[in-house]
Design an enzyme around this catalytic site. Structure first.
Site, mmCIF file in Angstrom:
data_model
loop_
_atom_site.group_PDB
_atom_site.id
_atom_site.type_symbol
_atom_site.label_atom_id
_atom_site.label_comp_id
_atom_site.label_asym_id
_atom_site.label_seq_id
_atom_site.Cartn_x
_atom_site.Cartn_y
_atom_site.Cartn_z
ATOM 1 N N LEU A 89 0.866 -1.176 0.000
ATOM 2 C CA LEU A 89 0.000 0.000 0.000
ATOM 3 C C LEU A 89 0.903 1.226 0.000
ATOM 4 C CD1 LEU A 89 -2.862 -0.749 2.586
ATOM 5 C CD2 LEU A 89 -3.127 -0.348 0.132
ATOM 6 N N ASP A 90 0.533 2.256 -0.763
ATOM 7 C CA ASP A 90 1.299 3.495 -0.763
ATOM 8 C C ASP A 90 1.256 4.129 0.624
ATOM 9 O OD1 ASP A 90 1.849 3.225 -3.459
ATOM 10 O OD2 ASP A 90 0.070 4.349 -4.078
ATOM 11 N N PRO A 91 2.257 4.966 0.956
ATOM 12 C CA PRO A 91 2.233 5.649 2.261
ATOM 13 C C PRO A 91 0.942 6.426 2.506
ATOM 14 C CG PRO A 91 4.397 5.868 1.267
ATOM 15 C CD PRO A 91 3.523 5.205 0.234
ATOM 16 N N ALA A 93 -2.006 5.582 1.643
ATOM 17 C CA ALA A 93 -3.116 4.659 1.876
ATOM 18 C C ALA A 93 -3.055 4.037 3.259
ATOM 19 C CB ALA A 93 -3.112 3.568 0.811
#
Length: 466
Positions: A89-91, A93
């Site tokens: 997951l991106d930071p 998210a």
């Protein structure tokens, strides 16, 4: 029984090889989250005594190196219990991150390649960025006054359902020639070849809000401001190259409108930037950022993602069977969270966290472990006190020995001084005698000189005549 002996006994009962999930907060990367979980697992004596620990020999080697003063053993020791994740997951998210422990890491492939995921995301219309989310720089502005909920829903129904084709964003972790795409973008280097579109499946793409939020104040424009002319030009060229090498006529549902306007369109009359919340169910490999970016293009505007929550991944779902990250890494002692994780691994994601917390078996195990940990802490404190007392005693003995040696040296020195004293006295007496003799001779000479100087002149003259 010490905790080390107890964990050895638990090796046949604690089954930690398997899969569970944690709730990732916004901010840290997925790698940061896994590192925290790994530290919690590897610092627990209970996990060390479970079937997930297959590195006892390796640990002995690291402990040996630690005693030798090596510093790198601290990070390497975390690998004693193997830990992996089932999708990043991106930071920006938050939400479900599937974690594999020990042999469970072999089961993560399913979550990476063949797993349905559900997301909730918020889009801000009127502004697009180079990253397709709020962490990037502004590329262009788009009109928003014409947007309606019906227009957006119609576009979703016609172009964003079932199997579609999308271009991954340039700022992504996908690799090209062994290098992540985001590194090319950050360094301003043209891609060695166009990004290839990918087929993904959108099971549903629903609007959550009842209408566009025109008066929202929660989200502003991206903090990094606008991209430079050079950065915009690079994106334009990359997008044009992508379309040039794709036969779009054969792709009925190519949703990515990758063409970036060469002149910005800024809505001077209406500078409001409305938001809208969506809920998606998609296949692995789908970029929600791209869906939002492409939807905005499809309705004649621009947009970027401001918030993303992974609500569900496969059988793991928030507020059901996903652990709070801090319960494992911070809030709870391992005598509480280890039995919960072990029970989740044993029963599978069909059970819930609440059910596990009220399970009598788990409660009994937690109580037994807590009692044993308390006893071990008491034994450890007692052992450390004994070791401290022994150390103090050894130090006192050393101090006494040193004092005794110092006293012996002082006595020897005094004895040597006493032996040298008679010789010193003889020398001193001889010096005194010599001084007296010298003084006597000087007195005699001075007396003679004085007598001569006091004789009458007449007598002196007679003596001279004679």
């Amino acid at each position: 029984m010490s905790l080390n002996q107890f964990t050895t006994l638990l090796r046949t009962t604690l089954k930690m090889n398997g899969i569970f999930a944690v709730n990732k907060p916004t901010g840290p990367s997925s790698a940061d989250i896994i590192a925290q979980v790994k530290r919690a697992l590897n610092s627990s004596k209970l996990v060390e005594g479970s079937d997930a620990n297959t590195g006892n020999d390796k640990k002995k080697k690291f402990q040996k190196n630690r005693k030798k003063g090596h510093q790198w053993w601290k990070n390497k020791q975390q690998d004693i219990v193997k830990v992996g994740h089932g999708g990043t997951l991106d930071p920006l998210a938050s939400g479900v991150v599937v974690v594999g422990v020990g042999e469970g890491t072999r089961k993560l492939t399913h979550f990476l390649t063949d797993c349905t995921k559900t997301y909730e995301a918020t889009a801000l219309f009127g502004v697009s960025t180079d990253t397709y989310d709020s962490t990037g720089k502004i590329l262009e502005y788009g009109p928003t006054s014409h947007l309606t909920l019906d227009l957006i829903k119609d576009a979703i129904a016609s172009k964003f359902s079932g199997e579609i084709v999308q271009f991954p964003p340039v700022y992504s972790a996908l690799k090209m020639n062994g290098k992540p795409l985001y590194e090319y973008a950050r360094e301003g280097i043209p891609l060695p070849k166009p990004i290839e579109p990918r087929k993904v499946t959108v099971n549903f793409f629903n609007v959550v809000d009842k209408d566009l939020n025109w008066d929202q104040t929660e989200y502003g424009l991206p903090a990094d401001g606008e991209a430079t002319a050079e950065e915009k030009e690079l994106i334009i060229k990359q997008n044009q190259e992508m379309l040039k090498h794709v036969d779009t006529s054969s792709l009925d549902k190519l949703t990515s409108s990758v063409a970036l306007a060469e002149t910005e369109v800024k809505d001077e009359e209406n500078k409001k930037y409305p938001t809208l919340k969506f809920r998606f169910s998609v296949s692995s490999g789908t970029y929600i950022r791209s869906l939002i970016h492409d939807l905005a293009k499809a309705v004649g505007s621009t947009a970027h993602m401001t918030k993303l929550v992974r609500v569900q991944q496969g059988p793991f779902e928030l507020e059901k069977n996903v652990f709070d990250l801090e319960d494992i890494t911070k809030n709870l002692p391992d005598s509480e969270w280890v039995p919960l994780v072990e029970a989740m691994i044993a029963h599978g994601p069909e059970t819930t966290i609440d059910a596990l917390k009220t399970s009598e078996r788990v409660k009994v195990q937690q109580a037994e472990l807590a009692e044993q940990v308390a006893r071990d802490l008491e034994e450890t404190a007692k052992r450390e006190a004994e070791q401290a007392a022994q150390k103090a005693e050894r130090e006192a003995q050393r101090a006494a020995q040193n004092a005794e040696k110092a006293a012996q040296k002082a006595a020897e020195k005094a004895e040597q001084s006493a032996a040298n004293e008679p010789a010193a006295l003889d020398t001193e007496k001889q010096a005194a005698a010599n001084a007296e003799e010298t003084t006597a001779e000087q007195v005699e000479v001075e007396t003679e000189n004085k007598v001569e100087s006091e004789e009458p002149p007449a007598k002196k003259a007679k003596l001279e005549e004679a």
